[in-house]
Enzyme design. Structure first.
Site, PDB file in Angstrom:
ATOM      1  N   HIS A 226       0.843   4.121   8.730  1.00  0.00           N
ATOM      2  CA  HIS A 226       1.739   2.975   8.914  1.00  0.00           C
ATOM      3  C   HIS A 226       3.122   3.209   8.327  1.00  0.00           C
ATOM      4  O   HIS A 226       4.120   2.723   8.886  1.00  0.00           O
ATOM      5  CB  HIS A 226       1.059   1.681   8.412  1.00  0.00           C
ATOM      6  CG  HIS A 226       1.515   1.133   7.115  1.00  0.00           C
ATOM      7  ND1 HIS A 226       1.036   1.586   5.898  1.00  0.00           N
ATOM      8  CD2 HIS A 226       2.402   0.146   6.838  1.00  0.00           C
ATOM      9  CE1 HIS A 226       1.613   0.891   4.931  1.00  0.00           C
ATOM     10  NE2 HIS A 226       2.437   0.011   5.464  1.00  0.00           N
TER      11      HIS A 226
ATOM     12  N   SER B 230       0.832  -1.201   0.000  1.00  0.00           N
ATOM     13  CA  SER B 230       0.000   0.000   0.000  1.00  0.00           C
ATOM     14  C   SER B 230       0.871   1.258   0.000  1.00  0.00           C
ATOM     15  O   SER B 230       0.506   2.263  -0.598  1.00  0.00           O
ATOM     16  CB  SER B 230      -0.969   0.006   1.174  1.00  0.00           C
ATOM     17  OG  SER B 230      -0.285  -0.138   2.398  1.00  0.00           O
ATOM     18  N   GLU B 231       2.026   1.200   0.690  1.00  0.00           N
ATOM     19  CA  GLU B 231       3.003   2.288   0.623  1.00  0.00           C
ATOM     20  C   GLU B 231       4.410   1.750   0.831  1.00  0.00           C
ATOM     21  O   GLU B 231       4.606   0.707   1.455  1.00  0.00           O
ATOM     22  CB  GLU B 231       2.744   3.380   1.689  1.00  0.00           C
ATOM     23  CG  GLU B 231       1.554   4.258   1.443  1.00  0.00           C
ATOM     24  CD  GLU B 231       0.392   3.942   2.363  1.00  0.00           C
ATOM     25  OE1 GLU B 231      -0.636   4.628   2.254  1.00  0.00           O
ATOM     26  OE2 GLU B 231       0.518   2.998   3.166  1.00  0.00           O
ATOM     27  N   VAL B 232       5.382   2.486   0.305  1.00  0.00           N
ATOM     28  CA  VAL B 232       6.794   2.309   0.646  1.00  0.00           C
ATOM     29  C   VAL B 232       7.353   3.693   0.947  1.00  0.00           C
ATOM     30  O   VAL B 232       6.781   4.709   0.533  1.00  0.00           O
ATOM     31  CB  VAL B 232       7.607   1.631  -0.478  1.00  0.00           C
ATOM     32  CG1 VAL B 232       6.984   0.308  -0.873  1.00  0.00           C
ATOM     33  CG2 VAL B 232       7.723   2.536  -1.693  1.00  0.00           C
TER      34      VAL B 232
END
Length: 306
Positions: free
Chosen positions: A77, A46-48
């Protein structure tokens, strides 16, 4: 061939292979914006995050957050997980890491407090970078069309579906039951229609939740963002923070401190626990913090072209 080191952690959990996975590039100097986006797409999380030296030396780092399709100004997160990874390194860009970190992000300055157990970092608490923003309400039919549910399963006793943000905007809607929440299934056409028809929304990320009558501050939630190539997110700190701030803003009390626990990712088999604290003074929400545990999973190198 040059390489870029990364570490992955599962965030908002103490159990490996649960929670929300995050990849952290703790020294992204020399990596172009286009390469960052391609790396984020390759991971498919979902994200980095990509960590760079701070513009202001009084801060810890500049952190850039990418979904598979775009850079975002803030997310929960990624901040918790990035702080955890940096803390475990012990130093960053030649400077020791203390128990308080300050990240420069597009949404503003994000403060992080580390939590330790027996000398080891186990969790982190971040403060939302922006005040609560409440935008327009959303028709029940739009919400229902996004996730293939009966509009009658939307609960409006507390509020109608609405856009809220403390740094990143989400549509939030309460459902009548856990059964209705479990039945939600994202419909890409519905999300495309929602993004087209809702005012001021270039995207449409939907946070659905249920509040048990006996324990209204222990919330169960799901988050869908298929337009951002995130069919479902196991844990969404920024959405949890925005929802918690909004619910506290609706309380009749003018001064209150409220703890909120949000459980997410259960239906995906990646149970996550997000702890939040909201402070309201003189009728206005003044502070929102997001806390969560982390556990390391992988480390490796991304090969870069010469």
């Amino acid at each position: 061939m040059n390489s870029l080191s990364y570490v992955t952690v599962d965030v908002f959990t103490s159990t490996r292979f649960e929670g929300n996975p995050l990849a952290v590039m703790s020294d992204a100097r020399g990596i172009s914006d286009a390469a960052m986006q391609k790396i984020a797409a390759e991971f498919g999380y979902s994200e980095v995050t990509f960590v760079l030296p701070p513009e202001n030396p009084e801060n810890t780092a500049r952190v850039r957050i990418f979904t598979p399709t775009m850079e975002v100004p803030f997310a929960g997160h990624p901040n918790v997980g990035t702080a955890y990874v940096i803390a475990r390194q012990g130093e960053l860009f030649g400077r020791p890491v203390g128990d308080t970190l300050r990240f420069e992000e597009k949404a503003g300055l994000v403060e992080v407090a580390l939590q330790r157990s027996e000398g080891r970092v186990v969790a982190a608490t971040i403060r939302a970078p922006r005040p609560l923003e409440i935008e327009g309400t959303i028709p029940d039919t739009v919400i229902a069309g996004c996730v293939s549910i009966d509009p009658g399963s939307i609960c409006k006793k507390t509020h109608a579906p609405v856009f809220v943000s403390v740094g990143l905007k989400f549509a939030v809607a309460e459902l009548e039951s856990l059964e209705a929440l479990a039945a939600a299934s994202p419909n890409l056409n519905g999300f495309q229609d929602a993004a087209r028809t809702t005012a001021g929304s270039h995207d449409f990320s939907l946070f659905l939740y249920v509040r048990p009558a006996a324990t209204p501050w222990k919330i169960r939630a799901r988050m869908f963002a298929p337009l951002d190539n995130v069919i479902e997110d196991p844990a969404t700190g920024s959405a949890s923070a925005a929802l918690s701030a909004y619910l506290v803003s609706l309380l009749p009390e003018t001064d209150i401190s409220q703890h909120v626990t949000i459980e997410q990712g259960v239906e995906m088999g990646r149970r996550s626990i997000i702890e939040l604290d909201v402070v309201k003074k003189a009728g206005t929400v003044t502070d929102v913090t997001i806390s969560g545990s982390c556990v390391p999973v992988m480390k490796g190198e991304i090969l870069l072209q010469d």
